[in-house]
Design a protein around this motif. Structure first.
Motif, PDB file in Angstrom:
ATOM      1  N   UNK A  80       6.025  15.040   1.830  1.00 27.73           N
ATOM      2  CA  UNK A  80       6.626  13.819   2.474  1.00 27.73           C
ATOM      3  C   UNK A  80       5.716  12.805   3.146  1.00 27.73           C
ATOM      4  N   UNK A  81       4.656  13.190   3.869  1.00 31.49           N
ATOM      5  CA  UNK A  81       3.837  12.554   4.416  1.00 31.49           C
ATOM      6  C   UNK A  81       2.519  12.915   4.042  1.00 31.49           C
ATOM      7  N   UNK A  82       1.206  11.984   4.216  1.00 30.87           N
ATOM      8  CA  UNK A  82       0.033  12.409   4.137  1.00 30.87           C
ATOM      9  C   UNK A  82      -0.595  11.791   5.434  1.00 30.87           C
ATOM     10  N   UNK A  83      -1.285  12.636   6.214  1.00 33.46           N
ATOM     11  CA  UNK A  83      -1.876  12.302   7.568  1.00 33.46           C
ATOM     12  C   UNK A  83      -3.339  12.149   7.284  1.00 33.46           C
ATOM     13  N   UNK A  84      -3.630  11.139   6.856  1.00 36.58           N
ATOM     14  CA  UNK A  84      -5.024  10.940   6.383  1.00 36.58           C
ATOM     15  C   UNK A  84      -6.196  11.197   7.369  1.00 36.58           C
ATOM     16  N   UNK A  85      -6.116  10.772   8.678  1.00 35.96           N
ATOM     17  CA  UNK A  85      -7.413  11.254   9.479  1.00 35.96           C
ATOM     18  C   UNK A  85      -7.237  12.861   9.748  1.00 35.96           C
ATOM     19  N   UNK A  86      -6.110  13.228   9.901  1.00 40.64           N
ATOM     20  CA  UNK A  86      -6.199  14.871  10.099  1.00 40.64           C
ATOM     21  C   UNK A  86      -6.073  15.626   8.776  1.00 40.64           C
ATOM     22  N   UNK A  87      -6.305  14.897   7.691  1.00 44.99           N
ATOM     23  CA  UNK A  87      -6.424  15.510   6.242  1.00 44.99           C
ATOM     24  C   UNK A  87      -5.354  16.677   6.298  1.00 44.99           C
ATOM     25  N   UNK A  88      -4.081  16.329   6.318  1.00 43.53           N
ATOM     26  CA  UNK A  88      -3.119  17.177   6.290  1.00 43.53           C
ATOM     27  C   UNK A  88      -1.893  16.856   5.656  1.00 43.53           C
ATOM     28  N   UNK A  89      -1.184  17.551   5.168  1.00 41.88           N
ATOM     29  CA  UNK A  89       0.142  17.060   4.297  1.00 41.88           C
ATOM     30  C   UNK A  89       1.375  17.644   5.002  1.00 41.88           C
ATOM     31  N   UNK A 104      -9.229  19.284   2.190  1.00 44.08           N
ATOM     32  CA  UNK A 104     -10.531  18.618   2.339  1.00 44.08           C
ATOM     33  C   UNK A 104     -10.397  17.465   1.590  1.00 44.08           C
ATOM     34  N   UNK A 105     -10.204  17.744   0.257  1.00 37.81           N
ATOM     35  CA  UNK A 105     -10.250  16.327  -0.761  1.00 37.81           C
ATOM     36  C   UNK A 105      -8.614  16.675  -1.384  1.00 37.81           C
ATOM     37  N   UNK A 266       1.303   4.519  -0.461  1.00 41.30           N
ATOM     38  CA  UNK A 266       1.353   3.322   0.182  1.00 41.30           C
ATOM     39  C   UNK A 266       1.700   3.517   1.913  1.00 41.30           C
ATOM     40  N   UNK A 267       2.613   4.425   2.171  1.00 43.60           N
ATOM     41  CA  UNK A 267       2.763   4.832   3.375  1.00 43.60           C
ATOM     42  C   UNK A 267       1.510   5.510   4.288  1.00 43.60           C
ATOM     43  N   UNK A 268       0.505   5.897   3.332  1.00 37.96           N
ATOM     44  CA  UNK A 268      -0.669   6.443   3.872  1.00 37.96           C
ATOM     45  C   UNK A 268      -1.732   5.460   4.301  1.00 37.96           C
ATOM     46  N   UNK A 269      -1.375   4.086   3.632  1.00 32.65           N
ATOM     47  CA  UNK A 269      -2.220   3.069   3.752  1.00 32.65           C
ATOM     48  C   UNK A 269      -3.051   2.586   2.708  1.00 32.65           C
ATOM     49  N   UNK A 270      -2.648   3.320   1.437  1.00 32.78           N
ATOM     50  CA  UNK A 270      -3.701   3.031   0.260  1.00 32.78           C
ATOM     51  C   UNK A 270      -3.135   1.488  -0.068  1.00 32.78           C
ATOM     52  N   UNK A 271      -4.184   1.047  -0.730  1.00 37.97           N
ATOM     53  CA  UNK A 271      -4.219  -0.333  -1.244  1.00 37.97           C
ATOM     54  C   UNK A 271      -3.496  -0.296  -2.746  1.00 37.97           C
ATOM     55  N   UNK A 272      -2.337  -1.345  -2.842  1.00 34.30           N
ATOM     56  CA  UNK A 272      -1.525  -1.302  -4.108  1.00 34.30           C
ATOM     57  C   UNK A 272      -2.090  -2.440  -4.863  1.00 34.30           C
ATOM     58  N   UNK A 273      -2.312  -2.407  -6.339  1.00 34.35           N
ATOM     59  CA  UNK A 273      -2.767  -3.338  -7.111  1.00 34.35           C
ATOM     60  C   UNK A 273      -1.773  -3.947  -8.216  1.00 34.35           C
ATOM     61  N   UNK A 274      -1.980  -4.189  -9.434  1.00 32.40           N
ATOM     62  CA  UNK A 274      -1.536  -4.668 -10.429  1.00 32.40           C
ATOM     63  C   UNK A 274      -0.160  -3.815 -10.492  1.00 32.40           C
ATOM     64  N   UNK A 287      -9.834   4.638  -1.727  1.00 34.95           N
ATOM     65  CA  UNK A 287     -10.646   3.982  -0.576  1.00 34.95           C
ATOM     66  C   UNK A 287      -9.945   4.628   0.809  1.00 34.95           C
ATOM     67  N   UNK A 288      -9.108   5.549   0.789  1.00 31.25           N
ATOM     68  CA  UNK A 288      -8.838   6.328   1.969  1.00 31.25           C
ATOM     69  C   UNK A 288      -9.841   7.546   1.909  1.00 31.25           C
ATOM     70  N   UNK A 289     -10.304   7.990   2.971  1.00 32.96           N
ATOM     71  CA  UNK A 289     -11.374   8.978   3.091  1.00 32.96           C
ATOM     72  C   UNK A 289     -10.879  10.087   2.387  1.00 32.96           C
ATOM     73  N   UNK A 290     -11.670  10.472   1.292  1.00 35.92           N
ATOM     74  CA  UNK A 290     -11.304  12.148   0.707  1.00 35.92           C
ATOM     75  C   UNK A 290     -10.223  12.010  -0.137  1.00 35.92           C
ATOM     76  N   UNK A 291      -9.530  10.716  -0.382  1.00 31.03           N
ATOM     77  CA  UNK A 291      -8.336  10.777  -1.319  1.00 31.03           C
ATOM     78  C   UNK A 291      -8.589   9.981  -2.725  1.00 31.03           C
ATOM     79  N   UNK A 292      -8.345  10.694  -3.660  1.00 29.50           N
ATOM     80  CA  UNK A 292      -8.285  10.248  -5.106  1.00 29.50           C
ATOM     81  C   UNK A 292      -7.085  10.031  -5.554  1.00 29.50           C
TER      82      UNK A 292
END
Ligand SMILES: Cc1cc2nc3c(=O)[nH]c(=O)nc-3n(C[C@H](O)[C@H](O)[C@H](O)COP(=O)(O)OP(=O)(O)OC[C@H]3O[C@@H](n4cnc5c(N)ncnc54)[C@H](O)[C@@H]3O)c2cc1C
Length: 471
Positions: A80-89, A104-105, A266-274, A287-292
Motif C-alpha cells: 500500500x505504501x513505501x516509507x522511504x526514510x524508514x525503509x518499510x512497506x 534494506x533494498x 509516485x506516492x513515495x516520491x519517485x520521478x516519473x518520465x516518458x 533516485x530514491x535511496x535504496x530503491x530500484x
C-alpha cells in the motif's frame, strides 16, 4: 541484507533470482498481489487457443522452483505504501490485515495495467464487463474471466478492439477456438508498429483465415444488443470517412495497449518520465535511496533514441536482472533496448528492430528505407518461402538503423531479425552486414542470406551509404 521485490512477474522474479544467484545468503522476499508468480503472460493467447492445454503450463517456474531458488514468496499481498526514510512497506495480507515489512533494498516491479479507452459502455456507471462478455486482457485473472465467458456462454463471435500484437494474437487464438472474429483498428493498418507495407501482409493473412478486419475505424460505444440481433453485444464505430459502422457479436475484447502502474512509486516520491513511467538510470535506480525499479513500470533506455517507453517481457527480464544485481552493489548497466518485437499471426510472422524511417528522421538521422524480397532458403529445395525485408539506414554514415521483416512463420523471421539486432547493437554499417559469415546449407539458407541480400539492395540503392567505413 533484506532485499524485497514488489511484483512477482518478469521483472520482480528476475531481480530476485539474480540476487539469490549472486549471493546465496541474501534474504530475498517477493511480494505480489495476485497468486501467479513467474507466469508467462506472453503465453496467454496460446492458452486461450487451446494450444497450451493448462494454465499452469504458463509458469516459467513453479512455486516450488522459486522456493528452491531461496526466495520467500508473499502471494495475495498488496503493498500500500513505501516509507522511504524508514525503509518499510505497509502491506495488506491475504486475510485483509495490515503488516509492516522492513527492507534494506527494494525493487519496484509493479508492471503495467491495460488502457481503458474512452468508449461509452466500457467505463463509468453501468459499464459492461466480464459478466456481459466485455473484457480487457493483461493478467492471469483477466485470462480466467475470458475463459469463463468462452466456456460458460459459448460465444460464436467476438469483436476485438485493437490490432496491435496482442489483439492480433487473440484474433488467431479465438479463430482457432472457432469464433468468428471482427478486428477493429483505429489506425490505417493493422500492426502499426511496423510499416503499412508489412502490416498489409498481416492484414491479408487475417482475411485469409476469415477474420473481418476494419481499419481506420474508431470504436465509440459498446452496448447490449437488442433481442433478435446477431450477437449479445453491439459495437458502434466511426470509419475514416465518418460513416457509422455497427457490428454485433457475443463477446468483445478491448486490447489497445498498457500504461505503467506507478501509483506506489509516485506516492513515495519517485520521478516519473516518458508516458508517466518511473524514471530510472541505466543501473535501474529510481533516485530514491535504496530503491530500484524495472519492467513495464519504468521508462526504457533505447540505444538509438534515449528514453522511451517500451513495455516488453524481454526487456522486463533484463532490467529485473540488472536491478537484482545492483541491490547487492552492482554495478551493472542496462545496455538499452532496440524495441525488437516479433509476432506470429496464423502462418505469418512479422518483426522489427531499431528505427523505422520516420522515427529515424525524427531522431536526427538522414534515413533511407528500401524493401527487398528474398527466399528463406534455396528455392529448389522444397518448402521455401519469400521474406519481405525493409531496411532503414543512415545515408550519411551507411549505418544500419532498423530492419523489419515479414514472412512465413517457418522462415526464421525472428532469428533473422536478431542478425539485424546484433548489427545495430554494434553500430555496424549496412555494407558490413554482407561480410558476416552466416551459416548456409540449401534446405536452411542461401550463400547470401536474405538479410544480406536486403543489405546489398540498400547499398545499391543508396550509393552514399556504400562508401562509409565498416565497423
Ligand atoms: C497477452 C500478452 C502477450 C504478450 N506477449 C509478449 C511477447 O510476445 N513478447 C514480449 O516481450 N512481451 C510480451 N508481453 C508483455 C510482457 O508480458 C510484459 O512486458 C511483462 O510481463 C512485464 O513484466 P513486469 O514484471 O514488468 O510486470 P507485470 O507482468 O505487469 O507484473 C506486475 C506484477 O506486480 C504485481 N503488483 C502490482 N502492484 C502491486 C502492489 N501494489 N503490491 C504487490 N504486487 C503488486 C502484480 O501482481 C504482478 O505480479 C505480452 C503481454 C500480454 C498481456
Amino acid at each position: 541484507m533484506h532485499v524485497v521485490m514488489i511484483g512477482g512477474s518478469d521483472a520482480g522474479i528476475s531481480a530476485a533470482l539474480r540476487a539469490r544467484e549472486l549471493d546465496p545468503a541474501a534474504d530475498v522476499t517477493v511480494i505480489l498481489e495476485d497468486a501467479y508468480p513467474n507466469f508467462s503472460i506472453c503465453g496467454i493467447p496460446y492458452y486461450v487457443s487451446g494450444e497450451v492445454t493448462h494454465w499452469r503450463n504458463l509458469a516459467h517456474r513453479t512455486t516450488a522452483d522459486l522456493a528452491a531458488a531461496g526466495m520467500r514468496l508473499r502471494t495475495g499481498t498488496t503493498v500500500r505504501r513505501i516509507d522511504v526514510p524508514g525503509r518499510k512497506l505497509l502491506v495488506t495480507t491475504p486475510g485483509g490485515g495490515e503488516e509492516v515489512l522492513g527492507y534494506d533494498k527494494l525493487v519496484i516491479g509493479t508492471g503495467a495495467v491495460p488502457v481503458r479507452p474512452p468508449i461509452t459502455g466500457l467505463s463509468g456507471p453501468g459499464a459492461l464487463g466480464p459478466a456481459e462478455g466485455v473484457h480487457l486482457l493483461h493478467s492471469m485473472g483477466d485470462t480466467f474471466a475470458v475463459m469463463r465467458t468462452l466456456e460458460e456462454t459459448a460465444p460464436a463471435s467476438v469483436i476485438i478492439v485493437g490490432a496491435g500484437y496482442i489483439g492480433l494474437e487473440m484474433a488467431d487464438a479465438l479463430t482457432i477456438r472457432g469464433l468468428h472474429v471482427t478486428q477493429i483498428e483505429q489506425l490505417a493498418e493493422v500492426l502499426p508498429t511496423v510499416d503499412p507495407q508489412l502490416g498489409a501482409l498481416v492484414h491479408a493473412e487475417l482475411a485469409s483465415h476469415g477474420v473481418e478486419v476494419l481499419t481506420g475505424t474508431t470504436v465509440r460505444a459498446i452496448s447490449t444488443a437488442l433481442p433478435g440481433a446477431s450477437g449479445r453485444l453491439q459495437v458502434q464505430a466511426t470509419a475514416a470517412d465518418d460513416t457509422a459502422v455497427t457490428r454485433q457479436a457475443d463477446m468483445v475484447l478491448v486490447v489497445v495497449g498498457v500504461r505503467p502502474e506507478t501509483t506506489l512509486a509516485a506516492e513515495a516520491g519517485a520521478t516519473l518520465g516518458v508516458k508517466g513511467a518511473i524514471s530510472v538510470d541505466q543501473m535501474m535506480r529510481t533516485g530514491l535511496p535504496g530503491i530500484f525499479a524495472a519492467g513495464d513500470c519504468v521508462i526504457t533506455h533505447h540505444r538509438l533514441l534515449g528514453e522511451t517507453y517500451l513495455p516488453l517481457g524481454t526487456t522486463a527480464h533484463k532490467q529485473g536482472r540488472i536491478a537484482g544485481e545492483n541491490t547487492l552493489g552492482g554495478p551493472r548497466q542496462f545496455a538499452g533496448s532496440l524495441g525488437t518485437q516479433v509476432v506470429k499471426i496464423f502462418d505469418q510472422a512479422a518483426a522489427r528492430t531499431g528505427l523505422r524511417d520516420h522515427e529515424a528522421r525524427a531522431a536526427g538521422y538522414d534515413p533511407v528505407t528500401t524493401e527487398t524480397q528474398a527466399d528463406d532458403h534455396k528455392a529448389y529445395y522444397p518448402g521455401s518461402h519469400r521474406i519481405t525485408l525493409r531496411v532503414t539506414g543512415d545515408r550519411t554514415t551507411g549505418r544500419l538503423l532498423g530492419m523489419q521483416l515479414s514472412g512465413h512463420k517457418d522462415a526464421e523471421i525472428a532469428k533473422r531479425t536478431d542478425i539485424a539486432v546484433t548489427a545495430i547493437y554494434h553500430g555496424m554499417t549496412i555494407d558490413a552486414v554482407s561480410d558476416l559469415d552466416l551459416s548456409y546449407t540449401p534446405p536452411l539458407g542461401s550463400p547470401w542470406d536474405a538479410v544480406q541480400m536486403a543489405a546489398q539492395a540498400w547499398v545499391r540503392q543508396t550509393p552514399a551509404g556504400s562508401i562509409s567505413g565498416r565497423c
